[in-house]
Design a protein around this motif. Structure first.
Motif, PDB file in Angstrom:
ATOM      1  N   GLU A  43       0.844  -1.188   0.000  1.00 25.03           N
ATOM      2  CA  GLU A  43       0.000   0.000   0.000  1.00 25.03           C
ATOM      3  C   GLU A  43       0.888   1.249   0.000  1.00 25.03           C
ATOM      4  OE1 GLU A  43      -3.282  -0.034  -0.148  1.00 25.03           O
ATOM      5  OE2 GLU A  43      -3.489  -2.224  -0.001  1.00 25.03           O
ATOM      6  N   ALA A  44       0.329   2.360  -0.474  1.00 24.56           N
ATOM      7  CA  ALA A  44       1.088   3.610  -0.491  1.00 24.56           C
ATOM      8  C   ALA A  44       1.359   4.136   0.917  1.00 24.56           C
ATOM      9  CB  ALA A  44       0.330   4.664  -1.306  1.00 24.56           C
ATOM     10  N   GLU A  45       0.478   3.831   1.837  1.00 26.76           N
ATOM     11  CA  GLU A  45       0.604   4.342   3.202  1.00 26.76           C
ATOM     12  C   GLU A  45       1.937   3.913   3.807  1.00 26.76           C
ATOM     13  OE1 GLU A  45      -0.545   6.743   6.150  1.00 26.76           O
ATOM     14  OE2 GLU A  45      -1.698   6.363   4.329  1.00 26.76           O
ATOM     15  N   GLY A  46       2.622   4.859   4.407  1.00 23.66           N
ATOM     16  CA  GLY A  46       3.901   4.565   5.041  1.00 23.66           C
ATOM     17  C   GLY A  46       5.105   4.896   4.183  1.00 23.66           C
ATOM     18  N   TYR A  47       4.873   5.242   2.911  1.00 23.70           N
ATOM     19  CA  TYR A  47       5.962   5.590   2.002  1.00 23.70           C
ATOM     20  C   TYR A  47       5.878   7.066   1.627  1.00 23.70           C
ATOM     21  CZ  TYR A  47       6.636   0.571   1.409  1.00 23.70           C
ATOM     22  OH  TYR A  47       6.871  -0.769   1.636  1.00 23.70           O
ATOM     23  N   ALA A  48       7.046   7.690   1.514  1.00 18.18           N
ATOM     24  CA  ALA A  48       7.107   9.104   1.130  1.00 18.18           C
ATOM     25  C   ALA A  48       7.069   9.293  -0.370  1.00 18.18           C
ATOM     26  CB  ALA A  48       8.374   9.745   1.691  1.00 18.18           C
ATOM     27  N   ALA A  49       7.447   8.250  -1.135  1.00 16.32           N
ATOM     28  CA  ALA A  49       7.553   8.390  -2.583  1.00 16.32           C
ATOM     29  C   ALA A  49       7.594   7.005  -3.221  1.00 16.32           C
ATOM     30  CB  ALA A  49       8.799   9.193  -2.954  1.00 16.32           C
ATOM     31  N   LEU A  50       7.532   6.993  -4.556  1.00 16.50           N
ATOM     32  CA  LEU A  50       7.498   5.750  -5.333  1.00 16.50           C
ATOM     33  C   LEU A  50       8.453   5.871  -6.511  1.00 16.50           C
ATOM     34  CD1 LEU A  50       6.162   3.012  -6.266  1.00 16.50           C
ATOM     35  CD2 LEU A  50       4.441   4.427  -7.426  1.00 16.50           C
ATOM     36  N   ILE A  51       9.264   4.824  -6.728  1.00 18.84           N
ATOM     37  CA  ILE A  51      10.111   4.734  -7.920  1.00 18.84           C
ATOM     38  C   ILE A  51       9.738   3.474  -8.678  1.00 18.84           C
ATOM     39  CG2 ILE A  51      12.452   4.562  -8.829  1.00 18.84           C
ATOM     40  CD1 ILE A  51      13.459   5.925  -6.298  1.00 18.84           C
ATOM     41  N   LEU A  52       9.533   3.617  -9.983  1.00 15.57           N
ATOM     42  CA  LEU A  52       9.230   2.494 -10.875  1.00 15.57           C
ATOM     43  C   LEU A  52      10.422   2.287 -11.796  1.00 15.57           C
ATOM     44  CD1 LEU A  52       5.626   3.585 -11.911  1.00 15.57           C
ATOM     45  CD2 LEU A  52       6.224   1.920 -10.145  1.00 15.57           C
ATOM     46  N   PHE A  53      11.083   1.155 -11.680  1.00 14.82           N
ATOM     47  CA  PHE A  53      12.253   0.874 -12.501  1.00 14.82           C
ATOM     48  C   PHE A  53      11.854   0.196 -13.815  1.00 14.82           C
ATOM     49  CE2 PHE A  53      14.261   1.527  -8.386  1.00 14.82           C
ATOM     50  CZ  PHE A  53      15.386   2.263  -8.744  1.00 14.82           C
ATOM     51  N   GLY A  54      12.860  -0.054 -14.650  1.00 21.20           N
ATOM     52  CA  GLY A  54      12.622  -0.617 -15.979  1.00 21.20           C
ATOM     53  C   GLY A  54      12.431  -2.123 -15.951  1.00 21.20           C
ATOM     54  N   GLY A  55      12.386  -2.695 -17.149  1.00 22.99           N
ATOM     55  CA  GLY A  55      12.206  -4.141 -17.267  1.00 22.99           C
ATOM     56  C   GLY A  55      11.990  -4.551 -18.701  1.00 22.99           C
ATOM     57  N   GLU A  56      12.017  -5.856 -18.922  1.00 21.23           N
ATOM     58  CA  GLU A  56      11.922  -6.400 -20.279  1.00 21.23           C
ATOM     59  C   GLU A  56      10.483  -6.562 -20.762  1.00 21.23           C
ATOM     60  OE1 GLU A  56      11.362  -9.719 -17.469  1.00 21.23           O
ATOM     61  OE2 GLU A  56      12.747  -8.019 -17.564  1.00 21.23           O
ATOM     62  N   MET A  57       9.510  -6.314 -19.917  1.00 19.97           N
ATOM     63  CA  MET A  57       8.102  -6.519 -20.266  1.00 19.97           C
ATOM     64  C   MET A  57       7.577  -5.351 -21.091  1.00 19.97           C
ATOM     65  SD  MET A  57       7.431  -7.169 -16.308  1.00 19.97           S
ATOM     66  CE  MET A  57       5.653  -7.411 -16.273  1.00 19.97           C
ATOM     67  N   SER A  58       6.401  -5.581 -21.691  1.00 23.56           N
ATOM     68  CA  SER A  58       5.702  -4.520 -22.416  1.00 23.56           C
ATOM     69  C   SER A  58       4.373  -4.240 -21.740  1.00 23.56           C
ATOM     70  CB  SER A  58       5.451  -4.924 -23.876  1.00 23.56           C
ATOM     71  OG  SER A  58       6.666  -5.004 -24.599  1.00 23.56           O
ATOM     72  N   VAL A  59       4.086  -2.974 -21.512  1.00 22.68           N
ATOM     73  CA  VAL A  59       2.819  -2.602 -20.894  1.00 22.68           C
ATOM     74  C   VAL A  59       1.645  -3.049 -21.742  1.00 22.68           C
ATOM     75  CG1 VAL A  59       1.408  -0.637 -20.160  1.00 22.68           C
ATOM     76  CG2 VAL A  59       3.844  -0.683 -19.616  1.00 22.68           C
ATOM     77  N   HIS A  60       1.834  -3.091 -23.073  1.00 21.05           N
ATOM     78  CA  HIS A  60       0.729  -3.462 -23.969  1.00 21.05           C
ATOM     79  C   HIS A  60       0.582  -4.971 -24.136  1.00 21.05           C
ATOM     80  CE1 HIS A  60       3.765  -4.179 -27.122  1.00 21.05           C
ATOM     81  NE2 HIS A  60       4.301  -3.023 -26.768  1.00 21.05           N
TER      82      HIS A  60
END
Length: 237
Positions: A43-60
């Motif tokens: 959950e977002a609660e308890g965190y000051a921020a969010l980082i999303l890293f890369g990867g080999e997958m495709s969102v589509h």
């Protein structure tokens, strides 16, 4: 300061968070590293921020639709609470998806690309005072439409949507400004035998990428340190 760091890749390790992790730790932040497959998203609660890293997958890719929809919901939880979000490469594509834009196959980029700040970019909280032209590392085959209400901060010649902002503190970077030479070597080796769209570019351009890292990495590190320092300041507000 506790930051949720999401790794969607089946291969990526914490060591591959590069300059992003180094600067965060030097500034006193703690990255709580979460890998896809580790169980339900936090959950977002308890965190000051969010980082999303890369990867080999495709969102589509429909195989991962439920996963990316779940991450998109988490993005909105941080964004609506005005807690900073930073997406790198696949992370930027996740942000575009989260805000209703299409992610799709685009030109393949492997190596350093010249990015140009827009007028908005020159005035942005993270980018102001930096060079108007930036050479930053890229390794991707997908791109995205710019979300409605997004502010384009930097564009490239082959891939126009490179850096954007939503609201005051949600940022997408198509580039991998966090890389080190060791990270690039690891990623290049992984792609050498996969047969994906990046493989031919790795076979052709790997010597040039190594040379470019020798000449351009110092300026990329300076960019990363400035951007991360300023972004962490947003998270501390």
């Amino acid at each position: 300061m506790k930051i949720l760091a999401i790794n969607s890749s089946a291969h990526m390790t914490y060591a591959e968070a590069g300059t992003i992790a180094r600067v965060a730790e030097e500034k006193g932040a703690v990255l709580d590293w979460w890998n896809r497959g580790s169980g339900p998203l936090p959950e977002a609660e308890g965190y000051a921020a969010l980082i999303l890293f890369g990867g080999e997958m495709s969102v589509h890719d429909p195989v991962y639709r439920d996963y990316f929809d779940a991450v998109a919901a988490l993005v909105h939880a941080f964004h609506e609470a005005n807690r900073p979000v930073l997406g790198s490469c696949l992370g930027a594509q996740i942000l575009a998806h989260a805000f209703g834009s299409k992610v799709y196959q685009g030109p393949v980029e492997y190596g350093f690309a010249r990015l140009t700040l827009t007028e908005d970019g020159k005035e942005d909280a993270l980018l102001s005072g930096l060079n108007n032209e930036l050479d930053l590392f890229e390794m991707h085959g997908d791109t995205f439409d710019l979300p409605q209400d997004a502010v384009l901060l930097a564009r490239g010649a082959a891939v126009p949507h490179q850096i954007f902002r939503m609201g005051n503190a949600t940022y997408g970077f198509q580039c991998h400004f966090e890389v080190t030479p060791d990270i690039v070597e690891e990623w290049s080796s992984r792609h050498s035998g996969t047969g994906d769209r990046i493989t031919p570019l790795v076979a052709r351009d790997r010597p040039k990428v190594r040379e470019d890292l020798r000449t351009l990495q110092d300026s990329q590190v300076s960019f990363a340190e400035t951007v991360m320092t300023r972004w962490l300041e947003l998270a501390a507000l």
